[in-house]
Write a protein that holds these residues in place. Sequence first.
Motif, PDB file in Angstrom:
ATOM      1  N   TYR A  35     -13.252  -7.532 -65.079  1.00  0.00           N
ATOM      2  CA  TYR A  35     -14.262  -6.686 -64.443  1.00  0.00           C
ATOM      3  C   TYR A  35     -13.731  -6.078 -63.146  1.00  0.00           C
ATOM      4  O   TYR A  35     -13.882  -4.874 -62.898  1.00  0.00           O
ATOM      5  CB  TYR A  35     -15.507  -7.522 -64.174  1.00  0.00           C
ATOM      6  N   GLU A  36     -13.096  -6.889 -62.317  1.00  0.00           N
ATOM      7  CA  GLU A  36     -12.534  -6.391 -61.060  1.00  0.00           C
ATOM      8  C   GLU A  36     -11.399  -5.401 -61.322  1.00  0.00           C
ATOM      9  O   GLU A  36     -11.261  -4.396 -60.605  1.00  0.00           O
ATOM     10  CB  GLU A  36     -12.023  -7.561 -60.209  1.00  0.00           C
ATOM     11  N   PHE A  37     -10.606  -5.670 -62.355  1.00  0.00           N
ATOM     12  CA  PHE A  37      -9.519  -4.738 -62.711  1.00  0.00           C
ATOM     13  C   PHE A  37     -10.096  -3.392 -63.150  1.00  0.00           C
ATOM     14  O   PHE A  37      -9.592  -2.331 -62.775  1.00  0.00           O
ATOM     15  CB  PHE A  37      -8.662  -5.344 -63.828  1.00  0.00           C
ATOM     16  N   GLY A  38     -11.166  -3.448 -63.964  1.00  0.00           N
ATOM     17  CA  GLY A  38     -11.814  -2.214 -64.416  1.00  0.00           C
ATOM     18  C   GLY A  38     -12.407  -1.432 -63.259  1.00  0.00           C
ATOM     19  O   GLY A  38     -12.292  -0.198 -63.208  1.00  0.00           O
ATOM     20  N   LYS A  39     -13.046  -2.146 -62.318  1.00  0.00           N
ATOM     21  CA  LYS A  39     -13.626  -1.466 -61.154  1.00  0.00           C
ATOM     22  C   LYS A  39     -12.523  -0.823 -60.308  1.00  0.00           C
ATOM     23  O   LYS A  39     -12.696   0.293 -59.805  1.00  0.00           O
ATOM     24  CB  LYS A  39     -14.426  -2.447 -60.317  1.00  0.00           C
ATOM     25  N   ALA A  40     -11.409  -1.528 -60.135  1.00  0.00           N
ATOM     26  CA  ALA A  40     -10.294  -0.966 -59.356  1.00  0.00           C
ATOM     27  C   ALA A  40      -9.727   0.276 -60.031  1.00  0.00           C
ATOM     28  O   ALA A  40      -9.367   1.258 -59.362  1.00  0.00           O
ATOM     29  CB  ALA A  40      -9.198  -2.025 -59.188  1.00  0.00           C
ATOM     30  N   PHE A  41      -9.664   0.241 -61.364  1.00  0.00           N
ATOM     31  CA  PHE A  41      -9.165   1.399 -62.117  1.00  0.00           C
ATOM     32  C   PHE A  41     -10.069   2.613 -61.897  1.00  0.00           C
ATOM     33  O   PHE A  41      -9.601   3.718 -61.608  1.00  0.00           O
ATOM     34  CB  PHE A  41      -9.082   1.053 -63.604  1.00  0.00           C
ATOM     35  N   PHE A  42     -11.391   2.420 -62.040  1.00  0.00           N
ATOM     36  CA  PHE A  42     -12.324   3.531 -61.874  1.00  0.00           C
ATOM     37  C   PHE A  42     -12.380   4.005 -60.416  1.00  0.00           C
ATOM     38  O   PHE A  42     -12.573   5.194 -60.153  1.00  0.00           O
ATOM     39  CB  PHE A  42     -13.717   3.123 -62.349  1.00  0.00           C
ATOM     40  N   ARG A  43     -12.225   3.076 -59.468  1.00  0.00           N
ATOM     41  CA  ARG A  43     -12.229   3.450 -58.062  1.00  0.00           C
ATOM     42  C   ARG A  43     -11.033   4.371 -57.748  1.00  0.00           C
ATOM     43  O   ARG A  43     -11.169   5.385 -57.054  1.00  0.00           O
ATOM     44  CB  ARG A  43     -12.190   2.196 -57.186  1.00  0.00           C
ATOM     45  N   LYS A  44      -9.887   4.011 -58.279  1.00  0.00           N
ATOM     46  CA  LYS A  44      -8.696   4.836 -58.085  1.00  0.00           C
ATOM     47  C   LYS A  44      -8.847   6.188 -58.773  1.00  0.00           C
ATOM     48  O   LYS A  44      -8.453   7.236 -58.227  1.00  0.00           O
ATOM     49  CB  LYS A  44      -7.465   4.098 -58.627  1.00  0.00           C
ATOM     50  N   TYR A  45      -9.450   6.161 -59.964  1.00  0.00           N
ATOM     51  CA  TYR A  45      -9.684   7.404 -60.708  1.00  0.00           C
ATOM     52  C   TYR A  45     -10.599   8.342 -59.921  1.00  0.00           C
ATOM     53  O   TYR A  45     -10.357   9.549 -59.837  1.00  0.00           O
ATOM     54  CB  TYR A  45     -10.287   7.068 -62.065  1.00  0.00           C
ATOM     55  N   ASN A  46     -11.666   7.796 -59.326  1.00  0.00           N
ATOM     56  CA  ASN A  46     -12.607   8.608 -58.549  1.00  0.00           C
ATOM     57  C   ASN A  46     -11.947   9.195 -57.303  1.00  0.00           C
ATOM     58  O   ASN A  46     -12.197  10.348 -56.937  1.00  0.00           O
ATOM     59  CB  ASN A  46     -13.819   7.764 -58.140  1.00  0.00           C
ATOM     60  N   GLU A  47     -11.101   8.393 -56.647  1.00  0.00           N
ATOM     61  CA  GLU A  47     -10.416   8.880 -55.459  1.00  0.00           C
ATOM     62  C   GLU A  47      -9.470  10.040 -55.803  1.00  0.00           C
ATOM     63  O   GLU A  47      -9.406  11.041 -55.079  1.00  0.00           O
ATOM     64  CB  GLU A  47      -9.634   7.736 -54.808  1.00  0.00           C
ATOM     65  N   GLU A  48      -8.753   9.890 -56.914  1.00  0.00           N
ATOM     66  CA  GLU A  48      -7.832  10.953 -57.330  1.00  0.00           C
ATOM     67  C   GLU A  48      -8.601  12.213 -57.719  1.00  0.00           C
ATOM     68  O   GLU A  48      -8.143  13.336 -57.465  1.00  0.00           O
ATOM     69  CB  GLU A  48      -6.967  10.473 -58.499  1.00  0.00           C
ATOM     70  N   ARG A  49      -9.769  12.037 -58.344  1.00  0.00           N
ATOM     71  CA  ARG A  49     -10.568  13.185 -58.762  1.00  0.00           C
ATOM     72  C   ARG A  49     -11.103  13.955 -57.550  1.00  0.00           C
ATOM     73  O   ARG A  49     -11.219  15.182 -57.573  1.00  0.00           O
ATOM     74  CB  ARG A  49     -11.737  12.714 -59.637  1.00  0.00           C
ATOM     75  N   ILE A  50     -11.421  13.232 -56.472  1.00  0.00           N
ATOM     76  CA  ILE A  50     -11.915  13.879 -55.256  1.00  0.00           C
ATOM     77  C   ILE A  50     -10.778  14.556 -54.485  1.00  0.00           C
ATOM     78  O   ILE A  50     -10.929  15.658 -53.952  1.00  0.00           O
ATOM     79  CB  ILE A  50     -12.635  12.852 -54.352  1.00  0.00           C
ATOM     80  N   LEU A  51      -9.618  13.910 -54.445  1.00  0.00           N
ATOM     81  CA  LEU A  51      -8.494  14.437 -53.665  1.00  0.00           C
ATOM     82  C   LEU A  51      -7.787  15.578 -54.369  1.00  0.00           C
ATOM     83  O   LEU A  51      -7.168  16.431 -53.719  1.00  0.00           O
ATOM     84  CB  LEU A  51      -7.487  13.316 -53.369  1.00  0.00           C
ATOM     85  N   ARG A  52      -7.856  15.648 -55.704  1.00  0.00           N
ATOM     86  CA  ARG A  52      -7.122  16.656 -56.448  1.00  0.00           C
ATOM     87  C   ARG A  52      -7.523  18.091 -56.047  1.00  0.00           C
ATOM     88  O   ARG A  52      -6.650  18.931 -55.796  1.00  0.00           O
ATOM     89  CB  ARG A  52      -7.300  16.447 -57.952  1.00  0.00           C
ATOM     90  N   PRO A  53      -8.833  18.421 -55.969  1.00  0.00           N
ATOM     91  CA  PRO A  53      -9.192  19.791 -55.546  1.00  0.00           C
ATOM     92  C   PRO A  53      -8.751  20.092 -54.113  1.00  0.00           C
ATOM     93  O   PRO A  53      -8.374  21.241 -53.806  1.00  0.00           O
ATOM     94  CB  PRO A  53     -10.708  19.809 -55.664  1.00  0.00           C
ATOM     95  N   LEU A  54      -8.783  19.080 -53.223  1.00  0.00           N
ATOM     96  CA  LEU A  54      -8.374  19.305 -51.830  1.00  0.00           C
ATOM     97  C   LEU A  54      -6.880  19.609 -51.746  1.00  0.00           C
ATOM     98  O   LEU A  54      -6.451  20.493 -50.997  1.00  0.00           O
ATOM     99  CB  LEU A  54      -8.709  18.065 -51.005  1.00  0.00           C
ATOM    100  N   GLN A  55      -6.089  18.875 -52.553  1.00  0.00           N
ATOM    101  CA  GLN A  55      -4.653  19.100 -52.540  1.00  0.00           C
ATOM    102  C   GLN A  55      -4.312  20.479 -53.109  1.00  0.00           C
ATOM    103  O   GLN A  55      -3.411  21.162 -52.644  1.00  0.00           O
ATOM    104  CB  GLN A  55      -3.948  18.009 -53.343  1.00  0.00           C
ATOM    105  N   THR A  56      -5.100  20.896 -54.112  1.00  0.00           N
ATOM    106  CA  THR A  56      -4.858  22.215 -54.721  1.00  0.00           C
ATOM    107  C   THR A  56      -5.179  23.339 -53.750  1.00  0.00           C
ATOM    108  O   THR A  56      -4.426  24.318 -53.630  1.00  0.00           O
ATOM    109  CB  THR A  56      -5.722  22.366 -55.998  1.00  0.00           C
ATOM    110  N   SER A  57      -6.301  23.196 -53.008  1.00  0.00           N
ATOM    111  CA  SER A  57      -6.691  24.236 -52.052  1.00  0.00           C
ATOM    112  C   SER A  57      -5.722  24.310 -50.875  1.00  0.00           C
ATOM    113  O   SER A  57      -5.424  25.392 -50.365  1.00  0.00           O
ATOM    114  CB  SER A  57      -8.110  23.973 -51.543  1.00  0.00           C
ATOM    115  N   ASN A  58      -5.194  23.168 -50.428  1.00  0.00           N
ATOM    116  CA  ASN A  58      -4.247  23.160 -49.316  1.00  0.00           C
ATOM    117  C   ASN A  58      -2.910  23.782 -49.703  1.00  0.00           C
ATOM    118  O   ASN A  58      -2.243  24.447 -48.901  1.00  0.00           O
ATOM    119  CB  ASN A  58      -4.016  21.730 -48.812  1.00  0.00           C
ATOM    120  N   SER A  59      -2.499  23.570 -50.942  1.00  0.00           N
ATOM    121  CA  SER A  59      -1.233  24.126 -51.388  1.00  0.00           C
ATOM    122  C   SER A  59      -1.350  25.640 -51.594  1.00  0.00           C
ATOM    123  O   SER A  59      -0.372  26.369 -51.437  1.00  0.00           O
ATOM    124  CB  SER A  59      -0.775  23.448 -52.676  1.00  0.00           C
TER     125      SER A  59
END
Length: 344
Positions: free
Chosen positions: A320-344
């Motif tokens: 359960y903790e492994f699954g939560k960590a996986f989804f937490r990382k996925y959510n962070e990458e999903r939020i940061l991806r548009p910001l990185q694209t706009s900055n580039s």
Amino acid sequence: MSGQRPPASNGITPLQQMAASCSGAILTSLFVTPLDVVKIRLQAQKNPFPKGKCFVYCNGLMDHICVCENGNSRAWYKAPGHFSGTLDAFIKIVRNEGVKSLWSGLPPTLVMAVPATVIYFTCYDQLCAALRVRMGERAQVAPLLAGAIARVGSATVISPLELIRTKMQSRKQTYRELTDCIRSAVQAEGRLSLWRGLGPTLLRDVPFSAMYWYNYERGKSFLCELYNTREPTFTMTFISGAVSGSIAAIVTLPFDVVKTRRQVELGELQAKNLSHQVSTSTLSVMSRIVAQDGFSGLLRGFLPRLIKVAPACAIMISTYEFGKAFFRKYNEERILRPLQTSNS
């Protein structure tokens, strides 16, 4: 980022919490079902003799009740099918009923595990986060309260499925026999008979959950401080889950024995027309167990329950903790991806 649902305060959404808990529930159910079968068989058996056997004179009249150990005319007799321990139960079940019988009740276990786990773990996380905010300085008690409240809800919802699983694991029987047994019990006592054993189940599971989550959170925090890390590793959650689960399982074992005995008796009392004469309250069942088997009867199934609960808690919580960590990382990458694209 419009149209995207923001993650919860702990970094993941409730739906992602459900997905993480379901994967752990399936793995845990497949692993612990054989241990659960052995535990229930040990708890459900009744000794016709005080110490499991008695000395009688062999005249051939009692062969349908007990089995001669020596083959002589004067011998010790022992009840057939009596399990002397965990290993003996494993061997006899496999020898007499086949390996598949160790996974008796797996379908209702899997059906039961998904809703129970979704309700239990998701409610726990949501309640614990809310209680920690409200309780302030007493936030350390939040896991205890959240675990107890979440368990009441999940145990009540899946109690009928728990009863079906226990009946299937207590002895080898077909689905038709099980259906007939349950139908006759419902006709005799009403639909509330499907919640037979809910009282001792709550007495077992609510304090179990309270102790488990409190000890788990404290153990996880201790290991993080010991190894100077903010996020617990898979090994840390595995060890914390196993230790906290073992402590809670030992304390609540007598109520597990009572729950099993009450659920196994469903249908047996109706067949003997004793349903209105024999009390099925928790204290009455405890008194009958002590009278028949002594106080040790309340600790029957100790080893298979401990062997089952420790790895089950470890596998469930670490997955359960492994699954939560996986989804937490996925959510962070999903939020940061548009910001990185706009900055580039």
